[in-house]
Design a protein around this motif. Structure first.
Motif, PDB file in Angstrom:
ATOM      1  N   TYR A   8       0.815  -1.212   0.000  1.00 20.16           N
ATOM      2  CA  TYR A   8       0.000   0.000   0.000  1.00 20.16           C
ATOM      3  C   TYR A   8       0.850   1.265   0.000  1.00 20.16           C
ATOM      4  O   TYR A   8       1.874   1.329   0.680  1.00 20.16           O
TER       5      TYR A   8
ATOM      6  N   ARG B 296      -7.231   6.028   2.469  1.00 21.09           N
ATOM      7  CA  ARG B 296      -8.588   5.939   1.898  1.00 21.09           C
ATOM      8  C   ARG B 296      -9.283   4.661   2.332  1.00 21.09           C
ATOM      9  O   ARG B 296     -10.479   4.651   2.619  1.00 21.09           O
ATOM     10  N   GLU B 297      -8.538   3.572   2.409  1.00 22.11           N
ATOM     11  CA  GLU B 297      -9.128   2.286   2.807  1.00 22.11           C
ATOM     12  C   GLU B 297      -9.595   2.308   4.262  1.00 22.11           C
ATOM     13  O   GLU B 297     -10.702   1.872   4.565  1.00 22.11           O
TER      14      GLU B 297
ATOM     15  N   VAL C 124      -3.417   5.386  -0.446  1.00 23.84           N
ATOM     16  CA  VAL C 124      -4.367   4.289  -0.674  1.00 23.84           C
ATOM     17  C   VAL C 124      -4.798   3.684   0.656  1.00 23.84           C
ATOM     18  O   VAL C 124      -5.985   3.421   0.881  1.00 23.84           O
TER      19      VAL C 124
END
Length: 103
Positions: free
Chosen positions: A13, A20-21, A17
């Protein structure tokens, strides 16, 4: 990259990213610690903080790198972070809450 397990395992990651997850999964805020700068007292990773803070709609708390009180204001003035955190800077003998107010 994002590291897990106390910085011993590199994931696939990117910080943006991953941010956001975790936001998608319901996190209420992100405590972003730059392990490269943690304890180094050379200043925060402003580029990293800015990328992550711009990637999510939840508060981002920046940590890792404070060496001077001016580093706190750099984060708040030059990035979209909502707050800063520091430990070592506030535990050394010449630093106190009153000293930070004067800076």
């Amino acid at each position: 990259r994002v590291f897990a397990q106390g910085g011993t395992v590199e994931t696939s990651y990117t910080p943006e990213v991953w941010a956001r997850e975790v936001a998608r999964c319901g996190a209420g805020e992100i405590f972003l610690n730059s392990i490269d700068r943690d304890g180094a007292q050379i200043g925060y990773d402003l580029a990293l903080i800015e990328r992550v803070a711009r990637a999510v709609a939840i508060p981002v708390i920046a940590c890792g790198g404070a060496g001077e009180f001016t580093h706190f204001s750099e984060v708040l003035e030059q990035t979209a972070a909502d707050a800063v955190a520091a430990a070592i800077r506030l535990l050394t003998k010449d630093n106190s809450a009153m000293a930070s107010k004067r800076s």
